[in-house]
Design a protein around this motif. Structure first.
Motif, PDB file in Angstrom:
ATOM      1  N   PRO A  90     -23.889  24.231 -16.986  1.00 12.29           N
ATOM      2  CA  PRO A  90     -24.862  23.882 -15.824  1.00 12.29           C
ATOM      3  C   PRO A  90     -25.396  22.999 -14.912  1.00 12.29           C
ATOM      4  CG  PRO A  90     -25.237  23.865 -18.059  1.00 12.29           C
ATOM      5  CD  PRO A  90     -23.756  23.949 -18.163  1.00 12.29           C
ATOM      6  N   SER A  91     -25.687  23.700 -13.824  1.00 12.81           N
ATOM      7  CA  SER A  91     -25.887  23.301 -12.394  1.00 12.81           C
ATOM      8  C   SER A  91     -27.352  22.733 -12.224  1.00 12.81           C
ATOM      9  CB  SER A  91     -25.335  23.503 -11.595  1.00 12.81           C
ATOM     10  OG  SER A  91     -25.390  22.938  -9.979  1.00 12.81           O
ATOM     11  N   GLU A  92     -27.610  21.216 -11.768  1.00 16.84           N
ATOM     12  CA  GLU A  92     -29.443  20.377 -11.441  1.00 16.84           C
ATOM     13  C   GLU A  92     -28.780  20.781 -10.214  1.00 16.84           C
ATOM     14  OE1 GLU A  92     -32.208  17.500 -12.607  1.00 16.84           O
ATOM     15  OE2 GLU A  92     -30.369  17.809 -13.905  1.00 16.84           O
ATOM     16  N   PRO A  93     -30.130  20.969  -9.238  1.00 16.89           N
ATOM     17  CA  PRO A  93     -30.115  21.022  -7.942  1.00 16.89           C
ATOM     18  C   PRO A  93     -30.272  19.704  -7.880  1.00 16.89           C
ATOM     19  CG  PRO A  93     -31.917  23.203  -8.598  1.00 16.89           C
ATOM     20  CD  PRO A  93     -31.952  22.387  -9.606  1.00 16.89           C
ATOM     21  N   GLY A  94     -29.518  19.269  -7.006  1.00 17.30           N
ATOM     22  CA  GLY A  94     -29.627  17.221  -6.098  1.00 17.30           C
ATOM     23  C   GLY A  94     -29.181  16.649  -7.191  1.00 17.30           C
ATOM     24  N   VAL A  95     -28.098  17.386  -8.022  1.00 21.85           N
ATOM     25  CA  VAL A  95     -27.736  16.379  -9.154  1.00 21.85           C
ATOM     26  C   VAL A  95     -26.028  16.903  -9.284  1.00 21.85           C
ATOM     27  CG1 VAL A  95     -27.077  15.629 -11.271  1.00 21.85           C
ATOM     28  CG2 VAL A  95     -29.755  15.548 -10.674  1.00 21.85           C
ATOM     29  N   ILE A  96     -25.284  16.373  -8.283  1.00 27.65           N
ATOM     30  CA  ILE A  96     -23.520  16.878  -8.319  1.00 27.65           C
ATOM     31  C   ILE A  96     -23.257  15.948 -10.210  1.00 27.65           C
ATOM     32  CG2 ILE A  96     -21.143  16.427  -7.023  1.00 27.65           C
ATOM     33  CD1 ILE A  96     -22.874  16.313  -5.080  1.00 27.65           C
ATOM     34  N   ASP A  97     -22.543  17.369  -9.968  1.00 29.20           N
ATOM     35  CA  ASP A  97     -21.294  16.960 -11.292  1.00 29.20           C
ATOM     36  C   ASP A  97     -19.799  17.227 -11.131  1.00 29.20           C
ATOM     37  OD1 ASP A  97     -20.073  17.402 -13.815  1.00 29.20           O
ATOM     38  OD2 ASP A  97     -22.201  17.616 -14.954  1.00 29.20           O
ATOM     39  N   ALA A  98     -18.878  16.162 -11.119  1.00 31.42           N
ATOM     40  CA  ALA A  98     -17.671  17.093 -11.057  1.00 31.42           C
ATOM     41  C   ALA A  98     -16.357  17.845 -11.334  1.00 31.42           C
ATOM     42  CB  ALA A  98     -16.635  15.562 -10.694  1.00 31.42           C
ATOM     43  N   ARG A  99     -17.327  18.182 -12.437  1.00 29.68           N
ATOM     44  CA  ARG A  99     -17.066  19.005 -13.566  1.00 29.68           C
ATOM     45  C   ARG A  99     -16.748  20.429 -12.832  1.00 29.68           C
ATOM     46  NH1 ARG A  99     -19.811  18.112 -19.195  1.00 29.68           N
ATOM     47  NH2 ARG A  99     -21.404  17.891 -18.192  1.00 29.68           N
ATOM     48  N   ASP A 102     -13.919  22.358 -10.818  1.00 27.47           N
ATOM     49  CA  ASP A 102     -13.030  23.334 -10.354  1.00 27.47           C
ATOM     50  C   ASP A 102     -13.657  24.670  -9.957  1.00 27.47           C
ATOM     51  OD1 ASP A 102     -10.724  21.902 -10.544  1.00 27.47           O
ATOM     52  OD2 ASP A 102     -10.704  22.258 -12.626  1.00 27.47           O
ATOM     53  N   HIS A 103     -14.882  24.827  -9.982  1.00 28.16           N
ATOM     54  CA  HIS A 103     -15.628  25.761  -9.440  1.00 28.16           C
ATOM     55  C   HIS A 103     -15.846  26.136  -8.202  1.00 28.16           C
ATOM     56  CE1 HIS A 103     -19.351  28.582  -9.841  1.00 28.16           C
ATOM     57  NE2 HIS A 103     -19.409  27.904  -8.785  1.00 28.16           N
ATOM     58  N   VAL A 104     -16.097  25.573  -7.463  1.00 29.99           N
ATOM     59  CA  VAL A 104     -15.927  25.327  -5.758  1.00 29.99           C
ATOM     60  C   VAL A 104     -14.866  25.531  -5.780  1.00 29.99           C
ATOM     61  CG1 VAL A 104     -16.461  23.992  -3.994  1.00 29.99           C
ATOM     62  CG2 VAL A 104     -17.533  23.607  -6.017  1.00 29.99           C
ATOM     63  N   LEU A 105     -13.870  25.291  -5.841  1.00 30.53           N
ATOM     64  CA  LEU A 105     -12.345  26.042  -5.751  1.00 30.53           C
ATOM     65  C   LEU A 105     -12.285  27.427  -6.108  1.00 30.53           C
ATOM     66  CD1 LEU A 105     -10.580  22.772  -6.029  1.00 30.53           C
ATOM     67  CD2 LEU A 105     -11.476  23.123  -3.428  1.00 30.53           C
ATOM     68  N   ALA A 106     -11.786  27.912  -6.654  1.00 29.87           N
ATOM     69  CA  ALA A 106     -12.018  29.070  -7.984  1.00 29.87           C
ATOM     70  C   ALA A 106     -12.828  30.079  -6.417  1.00 29.87           C
ATOM     71  CB  ALA A 106     -12.720  29.297  -8.855  1.00 29.87           C
ATOM     72  N   MET A 107     -13.825  29.871  -6.281  1.00 28.16           N
ATOM     73  CA  MET A 107     -14.798  30.781  -5.349  1.00 28.16           C
ATOM     74  C   MET A 107     -14.208  30.943  -4.209  1.00 28.16           C
ATOM     75  SD  MET A 107     -18.572  29.616  -6.100  1.00 28.16           S
ATOM     76  CE  MET A 107     -18.712  27.759  -5.345  1.00 28.16           C
ATOM     77  N   LEU A 108     -13.575  29.764  -3.499  1.00 25.28           N
ATOM     78  CA  LEU A 108     -12.724  30.045  -2.852  1.00 25.28           C
ATOM     79  C   LEU A 108     -11.603  30.687  -2.371  1.00 25.28           C
ATOM     80  CD1 LEU A 108     -12.483  26.453  -1.089  1.00 25.28           C
ATOM     81  CD2 LEU A 108     -13.884  28.316  -0.196  1.00 25.28           C
ATOM     82  N   ALA A 132     -16.988  15.821  -5.012  1.00 28.92           N
ATOM     83  CA  ALA A 132     -17.435  16.024  -6.379  1.00 28.92           C
ATOM     84  C   ALA A 132     -15.666  16.920  -6.422  1.00 28.92           C
ATOM     85  CB  ALA A 132     -18.166  17.015  -6.513  1.00 28.92           C
ATOM     86  N   VAL A 133     -15.210  17.451  -5.087  1.00 29.77           N
ATOM     87  CA  VAL A 133     -13.684  18.363  -5.995  1.00 29.77           C
ATOM     88  C   VAL A 133     -12.765  17.230  -5.369  1.00 29.77           C
ATOM     89  CG1 VAL A 133     -11.504  19.841  -4.577  1.00 29.77           C
ATOM     90  CG2 VAL A 133     -14.315  20.299  -4.409  1.00 29.77           C
ATOM     91  N   ILE A 134     -12.465  15.798  -5.172  1.00 29.47           N
ATOM     92  CA  ILE A 134     -11.933  15.117  -5.198  1.00 29.47           C
ATOM     93  C   ILE A 134     -11.998  14.671  -6.760  1.00 29.47           C
ATOM     94  CG2 ILE A 134     -11.532  12.562  -4.904  1.00 29.47           C
ATOM     95  CD1 ILE A 134     -12.352  13.477  -1.876  1.00 29.47           C
ATOM     96  N   GLU A 135     -13.000  14.102  -7.776  1.00 29.51           N
ATOM     97  CA  GLU A 135     -13.896  13.942  -8.351  1.00 29.51           C
ATOM     98  C   GLU A 135     -13.184  14.770  -9.674  1.00 29.51           C
ATOM     99  OE1 GLU A 135     -17.448  12.155  -8.635  1.00 29.51           O
ATOM    100  OE2 GLU A 135     -17.133  10.813  -7.083  1.00 29.51           O
ATOM    101  N   ALA A 136     -12.990  15.917  -9.133  1.00 32.41           N
ATOM    102  CA  ALA A 136     -12.359  17.058 -10.122  1.00 32.41           C
ATOM    103  C   ALA A 136     -10.604  16.657 -10.433  1.00 32.41           C
ATOM    104  CB  ALA A 136     -13.061  18.465  -9.528  1.00 32.41           C
ATOM    105  N   GLY A 137     -10.116  15.734 -10.427  1.00 36.18           N
ATOM    106  CA  GLY A 137      -8.817  16.039 -10.441  1.00 36.18           C
ATOM    107  C   GLY A 137      -8.106  16.378  -8.464  1.00 36.18           C
ATOM    108  N   HIS A 138      -8.467  16.541  -7.742  1.00 35.95           N
ATOM    109  CA  HIS A 138      -7.423  17.185  -6.671  1.00 35.95           C
ATOM    110  C   HIS A 138      -7.997  15.972  -5.629  1.00 35.95           C
ATOM    111  CE1 HIS A 138      -8.456  21.015  -8.240  1.00 35.95           C
ATOM    112  NE2 HIS A 138      -8.750  20.731  -8.777  1.00 35.95           N
ATOM    113  N   ALA A 139      -7.469  15.012  -6.015  1.00 43.11           N
ATOM    114  CA  ALA A 139      -6.768  13.792  -4.720  1.00 43.11           C
ATOM    115  C   ALA A 139      -6.179  14.322  -3.159  1.00 43.11           C
ATOM    116  CB  ALA A 139      -6.124  12.563  -5.640  1.00 43.11           C
ATOM    117  N   GLY A 140      -6.061  14.705  -2.717  1.00 42.54           N
ATOM    118  CA  GLY A 140      -5.629  15.115  -2.044  1.00 42.54           C
ATOM    119  C   GLY A 140      -6.449  16.129  -0.826  1.00 42.54           C
ATOM    120  N   PHE A 141      -7.426  16.111  -1.802  1.00 43.92           N
ATOM    121  CA  PHE A 141      -8.883  17.114  -1.374  1.00 43.92           C
ATOM    122  C   PHE A 141      -9.127  16.568  -0.196  1.00 43.92           C
ATOM    123  CE2 PHE A 141     -12.680  19.707  -0.386  1.00 43.92           C
ATOM    124  CZ  PHE A 141     -11.940  21.080  -0.292  1.00 43.92           C
TER     125      PHE A 141
END
Length: 338
Positions: A90-99, A102-108, A132-141
């Protein structure tokens, strides 16, 4: 090219971006104007997130969960077709969760695949959080632009922002400043200039584009006293391209290029790096500008701002740039089809 029937309205796929940012609520706001567009809008997002953000803002929203290729319901204000991509947590407005990176990239990925398959005519992206994407494990993003380049399998793309009266493209995008000079090569500049000229013609009706080119250094190098990149790289490259018939002005000092005299009759400006050209454009048209990726086999536009975590859930976010990005995407899709 869209494989759908030419008489059918274009479908524009809208990714929601960082779930903790303003992207989801911008899509909700846009749904309130769905009937105003000469195209059909489809959100690529978590439907429950959109509904919860609409409820938080007190805005009406009915979602229709569909798969790419399914027939869309008629456009109605306050309703939105959605190709679902579930959140990881679940996502809370204003609070990034790196987990949710992958969801962000999946939408793309869903939006890109839909464009490639002809289920969408263009994609428009809401802002994401690179961290957030980098911290999710995508270091080269490094951002939307480079990700789209790699997924679409093209060698080079060009970032261009456009607002009424001004287009600014970039020779380099998301690089540390100390790496910019080394990244400006004859081969790279040639590729960028050819993509820019080709897509100005293809998408924006510029039959013989005239492009003004910034120098890299202050005063465009001051004849070699403030740097040699103009003499050794930029000018010879522009001369070679002029010999092929391209209309190019420069290299010109960036501090005077962005003035009415130099911009008169110019179809686009090529800046050497991100913060050389974009501050000027955003000052001229912030909230009315669209970010455009040239050189792709699909149409992609985006907003001219970031995730605005401090505004998320407040109802104070401005939908203007997303509106402009959608309008430009519709125009580009029509030009590509023609």
């Amino acid at each position: 090219m869209n494989r759908r029937e030419e008489t059918a309205p274009d479908i524009i796929a809208l990714t929601a971006g960082e779930p903790a940012g303003i992207g989801p609520e911008l899509l909700v706001m846009l749904a309130g104007q769905a009937e105003a567009f000469p195209a059909q809008l489809v959100a690529v997002a978590d439907p429950a997130l959109l509904v919860s953000r609409a409820r938080l803002l007190g805005l009406p929203l009915v979602v229709h969960e569909l798969a790419p290729g399914d027939p869309l319901p008629p456009a109605r204000n306050g309703e939105l077709a959605v190709w679902p991509v579930p959140l990881a947590v679940p996502s809370e407005p204003g609070v990034i969760d790196a987990r949710n990176g992958d969801h962000v990239l999946a939408m793309l990925d869903v939006a890109i695949a839909a464009c490639q398959a002809g289920h969408a005519s263009a994609m428009v992206t809401a802002p994401l959080s690179k961290a957030a994407v980098i911290e999710a494990g995508h270091a080269g993003f490094t951002g939307h632009t480079e990700y789209l380049r790699d997924v679409c399998g093209v060698e080079e793309v060009v970032m261009m922002l456009a607002c009424p009266g001004l287009r600014v493209a970039l020779a380099t995008t998301h690089l540390p400043l100390r790496e910019v000079a080394d990244a400006i090569t004859p081969e790279g500049l040639t590729r960028v200039m050819k993509i820019l000229a080709k897509d100005l013609t293809r998408y924006f009706g510029c039959a013989a584009p005239r492009i003004a080119v910034c120098g890299l250094n202050p005063h465009a190098g001051e004849g070699g006293h403030l740097g040699h990149e103009e003499i050794e790289v930029i000018s010879p490259t522009l001369d070679a391209l002029r010999a092929t018939g391209m209309q190019l002005d420069g290299p010109l000092p960036a501090d005077t290029l962005f003035t009415p005299r130099h911009l008169e009759g110019v179809d686009a400006v090529l800046a050497m790096y991100h913060d050389q050209g974009l501050p000027v454009l955003k000052y001229a048209g912030f909230g009315e500008a669209a970010n455009i990726t040239l050189g792709l086999p699909i149409v992609r536009t985006s907003v001219d701002h970031g995730t605005a975590l401090d505004l998320a859930g407040s109802g104070r976010a401005d939908v203007g740039s997303l509106l402009q990005a959608v309008r430009v995407a519709i125009e580009m899709a029509a030009a590509a089809r023609a």
